[in-house]
Design an enzyme around this catalytic site. Structure first.
Site, PDB file in Angstrom:
ATOM      1  N   GLU A 131      30.063  31.223  24.655  1.00  0.00           N
ATOM      2  CA  GLU A 131      30.408  31.626  23.295  1.00  0.00           C
ATOM      3  C   GLU A 131      29.164  32.238  22.641  1.00  0.00           C
ATOM      4  OE1 GLU A 131      31.346  28.401  20.682  1.00  0.00           O
ATOM      5  OE2 GLU A 131      32.156  29.730  19.142  1.00  0.00           O
ATOM      6  N   ARG A 141      25.666  17.900  27.928  1.00  0.00           N
ATOM      7  CA  ARG A 141      26.478  16.876  27.241  1.00  0.00           C
ATOM      8  C   ARG A 141      27.624  16.381  28.112  1.00  0.00           C
ATOM      9  NH1 ARG A 141      24.870  20.292  23.242  1.00  0.00           N
ATOM     10  NH2 ARG A 141      26.697  21.609  23.544  1.00  0.00           N
TER      11      ARG A 141
HETATM   12  P1  AMP Z   1      32.359  27.961  27.086  1.00  0.00           P
HETATM   13  O1  AMP Z   1      31.744  28.333  28.396  1.00  0.00           O
HETATM   14  O2  AMP Z   1      32.414  29.115  26.140  1.00  0.00           O
HETATM   15  O3  AMP Z   1      33.694  27.268  27.270  1.00  0.00           O
HETATM   16  O4  AMP Z   1      31.362  26.936  26.382  1.00  0.00           O
HETATM   17  C1  AMP Z   1      31.378  25.587  26.724  1.00  0.00           C
HETATM   18  C2  AMP Z   1      29.996  24.995  26.779  1.00  0.00           C
HETATM   19  O5  AMP Z   1      29.167  25.433  25.704  1.00  0.00           O
HETATM   20  C3  AMP Z   1      30.071  23.498  26.699  1.00  0.00           C
HETATM   21  O6  AMP Z   1      29.196  22.957  27.689  1.00  0.00           O
HETATM   22  C4  AMP Z   1      29.639  23.149  25.295  1.00  0.00           C
HETATM   23  O7  AMP Z   1      28.759  22.064  25.299  1.00  0.00           O
HETATM   24  C5  AMP Z   1      28.950  24.399  24.750  1.00  0.00           C
HETATM   25  N1  AMP Z   1      29.536  24.893  23.489  1.00  0.00           N
HETATM   26  C6  AMP Z   1      30.171  26.085  23.309  1.00  0.00           C
HETATM   27  N2  AMP Z   1      30.571  26.249  22.053  1.00  0.00           N
HETATM   28  C7  AMP Z   1      30.201  25.123  21.395  1.00  0.00           C
HETATM   29  C8  AMP Z   1      30.366  24.680  20.034  1.00  0.00           C
HETATM   30  N3  AMP Z   1      30.985  25.423  19.107  1.00  0.00           N
HETATM   31  N4  AMP Z   1      29.877  23.447  19.715  1.00  0.00           N
HETATM   32  C9  AMP Z   1      29.260  22.682  20.649  1.00  0.00           C
HETATM   33  N5  AMP Z   1      29.072  23.048  21.931  1.00  0.00           N
HETATM   34  C10 AMP Z   1      29.543  24.255  22.307  1.00  0.00           C
END
Ligand code: AMP
Length: 178
Positions: free
Chosen positions: A103, A66
């Site tokens: 996450e 995205r």
């Molecule tokens: P992080 O590495 O935990 O910061 O996760 C970020 C990545 O995971 C991004 O590329 C987001 O597109 C996706 N992502 C993580 N959590 C969500 C969420 N709650 N909703 C949508 N996309 C998420």
């Protein structure tokens, strides 16, 4: 063409929360209603690049998948190049790889070894900052090949996950915070 201004609150109203997707406990932020609205899409990109003008940034780096939507548009608005950071196994040329935890789950991302010139001024872009693991891994890849990150810009930040704390060396911007 007239440029319509949008507010962060209008953007927030176009983001749909999907509970328990893709796993129980995750509140997934679905940006597709925002993306399908021409005014909101353009306005979101304008806000995400507003700290810069054309010539300030050499390359906008987008994170799979995205992040590509916003990074490609940001690169065109800033008259900069676009470089993808992709999930492992998708880039065809020689790569560097970096693993990290999300996450939900874990992942490995990659960049082409020759993606940027040494010292390039970089704007890093993704749709959402959660734990910061993805962005931190992207930063490690970019620094390994000599990139200079000016800012990381996200549409959405899940501030309770404190991703910002992992990216302390340059300014972090987000338009919508939960
Ligand atoms: P992080 O590495 O935990 O910061 O996760 C970020 C990545 O995971 C991004 O590329 C987001 O597109 C996706 N992502 C993580 N959590 C969500 C969420 N709650 N909703 C949508 N996309 C998420």
């Amino acid at each position: 063409m007239t440029q319509a201004t949008v507010t962060a609150s209008e953007l927030e109203q176009a983001i749909r929360n999907i509970p328990d997707f893709p796993k129980p406990g995750v509140q997934f932020k679905d940006i597709t209603p925002l993306l399908s609205d021409p005014r909101l899409l353009s306005g979101a990109v304008d806000l995400m690049v507003s700290a810069f003008k054309p010539g300030d940034v050499d390359v906008v780096v987008g994170i799979d998948a995205r992040g590509f939507i916003f990074a490609g548009a940001a690169a065109i608005k800033l008259q900069a190049g676009f470089v993808p950071v992709r999930k492992k196994g998708k880039l065809p040329f020689k790569t560097h790889e970096q693993s990290y935890s999300l996450e939900y789950g874990s992942n490995t991302i990659a960049i082409h070894q020759d993606a940027i010139r040494e010292g390039s001024r970089i704007l890093l872009v993704d749709d959402l900052l959660a734990t910061g693991g993805t962005a931190e891994a992207a930063v490690q890849l970019l620094e390994r090949i000599g990139g200079r990150i000016l800012q990381a810009s996200f549409l959405i930040e899940l501030s309770f996950l404190r991703g910002r704390d992992r990216l302390a060396r340059f300014p972090i911007r987000s338009q919508i915070t939960y």
